[in-house]
Scaffold this active site. Structure first.
Site, PDB file in Angstrom:
ATOM      1  N   ASP A  44      29.745  37.392  50.368  1.00 28.06           N
ATOM      2  CA  ASP A  44      29.842  37.956  48.939  1.00 28.06           C
ATOM      3  C   ASP A  44      29.460  36.859  48.027  1.00 28.06           C
ATOM      4  O   ASP A  44      29.426  37.347  46.745  1.00 28.06           O
ATOM      5  CB  ASP A  44      31.409  38.542  48.788  1.00 28.06           C
ATOM      6  CG  ASP A  44      32.304  37.278  48.904  1.00 28.06           C
ATOM      7  OD1 ASP A  44      31.867  35.909  49.398  1.00 28.06           O
ATOM      8  OD2 ASP A  44      33.409  37.339  48.860  1.00 28.06           O
ATOM      9  N   SER A  45      29.017  35.723  48.364  1.00 28.37           N
ATOM     10  CA  SER A  45      28.214  34.804  47.384  1.00 28.37           C
ATOM     11  C   SER A  45      27.107  35.385  47.212  1.00 28.37           C
ATOM     12  O   SER A  45      26.266  35.006  46.119  1.00 28.37           O
ATOM     13  CB  SER A  45      27.859  33.572  48.347  1.00 28.37           C
ATOM     14  OG  SER A  45      27.241  33.835  49.780  1.00 28.37           O
ATOM     15  N   ASP A  83      30.636  39.956  55.201  1.00 24.28           N
ATOM     16  CA  ASP A  83      31.987  39.493  54.407  1.00 24.28           C
ATOM     17  C   ASP A  83      32.602  40.961  53.729  1.00 24.28           C
ATOM     18  O   ASP A  83      31.844  41.535  53.357  1.00 24.28           O
ATOM     19  CB  ASP A  83      31.448  38.965  53.030  1.00 24.28           C
ATOM     20  CG  ASP A  83      32.084  37.422  53.166  1.00 24.28           C
ATOM     21  OD1 ASP A  83      32.981  37.142  53.905  1.00 24.28           O
ATOM     22  OD2 ASP A  83      31.579  36.607  52.517  1.00 24.28           O
ATOM     23  N   LYS A 113      34.219  39.459  58.039  1.00 27.62           N
ATOM     24  CA  LYS A 113      35.077  38.285  57.795  1.00 27.62           C
ATOM     25  C   LYS A 113      35.666  38.358  56.478  1.00 27.62           C
ATOM     26  O   LYS A 113      35.268  39.316  55.662  1.00 27.62           O
ATOM     27  CB  LYS A 113      33.898  37.165  57.457  1.00 27.62           C
ATOM     28  CG  LYS A 113      34.510  35.848  56.629  1.00 27.62           C
ATOM     29  CD  LYS A 113      33.599  34.726  56.688  1.00 27.62           C
ATOM     30  CE  LYS A 113      32.936  34.548  55.436  1.00 27.62           C
ATOM     31  NZ  LYS A 113      33.761  34.467  54.285  1.00 27.62           N
ATOM     32  N   GLU A 115      38.974  36.646  53.800  1.00 27.98           N
ATOM     33  CA  GLU A 115      39.556  35.454  53.458  1.00 27.98           C
ATOM     34  C   GLU A 115      41.018  35.385  53.563  1.00 27.98           C
ATOM     35  O   GLU A 115      41.536  36.328  53.141  1.00 27.98           O
ATOM     36  CB  GLU A 115      39.102  34.818  52.092  1.00 27.98           C
ATOM     37  CG  GLU A 115      37.781  34.819  51.909  1.00 27.98           C
ATOM     38  CD  GLU A 115      37.155  34.623  50.330  1.00 27.98           C
ATOM     39  OE1 GLU A 115      37.973  34.227  49.756  1.00 27.98           O
ATOM     40  OE2 GLU A 115      35.882  34.352  50.208  1.00 27.98           O
ATOM     41  N   GLU A 182      36.449  26.166  54.829  1.00 28.83           N
ATOM     42  CA  GLU A 182      35.609  25.692  53.548  1.00 28.83           C
ATOM     43  C   GLU A 182      36.346  24.473  52.942  1.00 28.83           C
ATOM     44  O   GLU A 182      37.521  24.790  52.683  1.00 28.83           O
ATOM     45  CB  GLU A 182      35.355  26.997  52.913  1.00 28.83           C
ATOM     46  CG  GLU A 182      34.643  26.670  51.697  1.00 28.83           C
ATOM     47  CD  GLU A 182      33.926  27.820  50.831  1.00 28.83           C
ATOM     48  OE1 GLU A 182      33.903  28.957  51.502  1.00 28.83           O
ATOM     49  OE2 GLU A 182      33.214  27.530  49.837  1.00 28.83           O
TER      50      GLU A 182
HETATM   51  O1  KIV Z   1      30.189  34.279  50.980  1.00 29.78           O
HETATM   52  C1  KIV Z   1      29.956  33.298  51.504  1.00 29.78           C
HETATM   53  O2  KIV Z   1      28.665  32.617  51.155  1.00 29.78           O
HETATM   54  C2  KIV Z   1      30.922  32.660  52.252  1.00 29.78           C
HETATM   55  C3  KIV Z   1      30.376  31.105  52.457  1.00 29.78           C
HETATM   56  C4  KIV Z   1      30.681  30.270  51.622  1.00 29.78           C
HETATM   57  C5  KIV Z   1      31.206  30.750  53.920  1.00 29.78           C
HETATM   58  O3  KIV Z   1      31.830  32.809  52.313  1.00 29.78           O
END
Ligand code: KIV
Length: 275
Positions: A44-45, A83, A113, A115, A182
């Site tokens: 989600d970055s 994500d 994934k 969090e 992280e």
């Molecule tokens: O969204 C992302 O890029 C991440 C990484 C920083 C692990 O979650």
């Protein structure tokens, strides 16, 4: 050879490091697929690197699916993790399973994934029970930036460090097949990696993790809005691309591009007949 959960777990058992990069588009995914990278995270970055938001909070399911589909069209061998965006799983276990299902069905990715540690273990268990592999993400979790007061290292005092260890054990117990650590001290990440049977993937968590992940625009110097201490620039993509853009601009303005070899031909007698 296509990476699978089994091959990734075997890598940990055999002490082989796992390489993971973020990716958000077809062209880059194809290049990564030929570079030996084991895993892609459609992170989600993308909210920051692709969409220009200051953080990841505004990213939607539709954003993730749009980019995830493009990435999955570009890979043959890499294991793809999607994500789960902010508020797609925190609201309820039901929402978590429905949204994880959409991410897998609509993109063709291999895992999701999310969090959080102990607080999201019910979601991890339910998604795993639905047949979807889950990668957990603990330590500095960017979706909680407002709670942390920014992107800050986590786990430096005893209580916080112990909480991160407990979270790692809890997500493994809940069925996570992997966990991203992280921005935590390297020695804490080493203890967690030693305690867990599942692979740990570090980002700002030192060299003792079972693997590493970086944002691809960070490790090629393309994204410069925020450069965390843990980033190493492996290729100066920013300079190379900037040089290309400048050279193009100069040639267009000088009239030297396009040249003969970039041009299509037509018979002169046809040209002569055009009214
Ligand atoms: O969204 C992302 O890029 C991440 C990484 C920083 C692990 O979650």
């Amino acid at each position: 050879m296509k990476r699978t959960i089994n091959s990734l777990l075997k890598m940990k058992d055999e002490g082989q490091k796992i390489s993971m990069l973020t990716c958000y588009d077809y062209t880059t995914a194809k290049i990564m697929d030929k570079s030996g990278i084991d895993m892609i995270l459609v992170g989600d970055s993308l909210g920051m690197t692709m969409l220009g938001y200051p953080d990841t909070l505004a990213v939607t399911m539709e954003d993730m699916i749009h980019h995830g589909k493009a990435v999955c069209r570009g890979v043959e061998e890499i294991f793809v993790v999607m994500d789960m965006p902010f508020m797609s799983y925190q609201t309820s276990v039901y929402d978590a399973v429905v949204n994880a299902g959409r991410l897998i069905k609509e993109t063709g990715a291999n895992a999701v994934k999310l969090e959080g540690g102990a607080a999201v273990c019910e979601q991890i268990r339910a998604i795993s029970d639905a047949g979807i592999p889950v990668c957990a993400h603990i330590g500095m979790t960017p979706q909680s930036t407002n709670v942390f007061g920014g992107f800050k290292v986590q786990g430096k005092d005893l209580a916080k460090a112990q909480q991160i260890v407990n979270d790692a054990l809890a997500v493994q117990e809940a069925g996570a097949f992997m966990v991203v650590l992280e921005c935590i001290p390297a020695k804490l990440a080493a203890i967690i990696t030693e305690k867990l049977q599942i692979p740990t993937i570090g980002i700002g968590a030192g060299a003792d993790c079972d693997g590493q992940v970086l944002v691809w625009q960070d490790m090629t110097g393309m994204y410069t809005d925020l450069v965390p201490k843990f980033v190493k620039v492996f290729a100066d993509g920013n300079r190379t691309v900037t040089e290309g853009f400048k050279a193009y601009d100069e040639e267009v303005k000088a009239g030297t591009f396009p040249a003969e070899e970039h041009t299509f031909k037509i018979d002169d007698d046809i040209i002569a007949q055009i009214k």
